[in-house]
Motif scaffolding. Structure first.
Motif: not given
Ligand code: NA
Ligand code: DGP
Ligand code: NA
Length: 213
Positions: A19, A155, A158
């Motif tokens: 991410d 999110e 993460e």
């Molecule tokens: Na993401």
């Protein structure tokens, strides 16, 4: 080789990475440069949060829904499969597809959880039947660096500790179609390397190299 007079197939180009590694920026820059050069191309992202299954995935990622690890994994797989026929149709018709995440995210993120019945072998098997990428652009970044980038942390996945596990899973996935790039480079510098590799993938696809599975 392509049928005489028939369309030359498009290339399937996939961006992968943890991410906040800069995938979305690189995907957009690539799409612009392909279109400037007259290459017919579309940019898609997985998960596709706009379908009913994608809506469930979105709720899970935003921590509004709790789901069993096998269930959410199979929803991600279903989300890729619900776009399978359209992917094949576009590629066969000559459109190059740029995907912001795909099956490799499925393997890396789920295997990173360390659930015994959801190991990398199980995850790979679940992707059977989906077209294989002609080129995987893997943007490699230290999770400590991605965490410092804006927006990180909102999110479900993460978290630095989990992202480190994802990165090590990605490390085990590399094959001959895998281009690893150092994602800490400036975006324009990165894009030059991406564009050169994609150009070759588009040429190979147009020359009739068969799409893998
Ligand atoms: Na993401
Ligand atoms: P984004 O790329 O920002 O839309 O975020 C999608 C998130 O979902 C990201 O953390 C990676 C994760 N993800 C993508 N595909 C899969 C998958 O097949 N399985 C699992 N477990 N996670 C996935
Ligand atoms: Na993204």
């Amino acid at each position: 080789a392509p049928a005489p007079g028939g369309p030359r197939r498009g290339a399937l180009v996939v961006f992968e990475g943890i991410d906040r590694c800069g995938k979305s920026t690189q995907c957009s820059l690539l799409l612009e440069s392909l279109q400037r050069r007259g290459v017919r191309a579309e940019l898609w992202r997985f998960p596709d949060r706009t379908t009913p299954i994608g809506g469930l995935i979105n709720e899970y990622l935003q921590k509004k829904a709790a789901l069993d690890d096998a269930v959410i994994h199979l929803l991600f797989v279903a989300n890729r499969n619900e776009k399978r026929e359209e992917m094949l149709r576009l590629l066969a018709g000559g459109t190059t597809l740029v995907l912001d995440r795909y099956s490799y995210s499925g393997v890396a993120y789920t295997a990173a959880k360390g659930v015994p019945h959801l190991d990398a072998g199980f995850c790979r098997a679940a992707e059977t039947g989906l077209p294989a990428a002609d080129l995987v652009v893997y943007l490699d970044l230290d999770p400590e660096q991605s965490a410092a980038r804006g927006g990180f942390g909102s999110e479900r996945y993460e978290k630095v500790e989990f992202q480190k596990k994802v990165r090590s899973q990605y490390g085990a996935l590399a094959d001959g179609r895998w281009l690893r790039l150092d994602a800490s480079q400036p975006a324009e510098q990165l894009q030059a390397q991406v564009a050169a590799a994609v150009q070759r993938a588009v040429e190979r696809a147009a020359a009739g190299e068969p799409l893998g599975r």
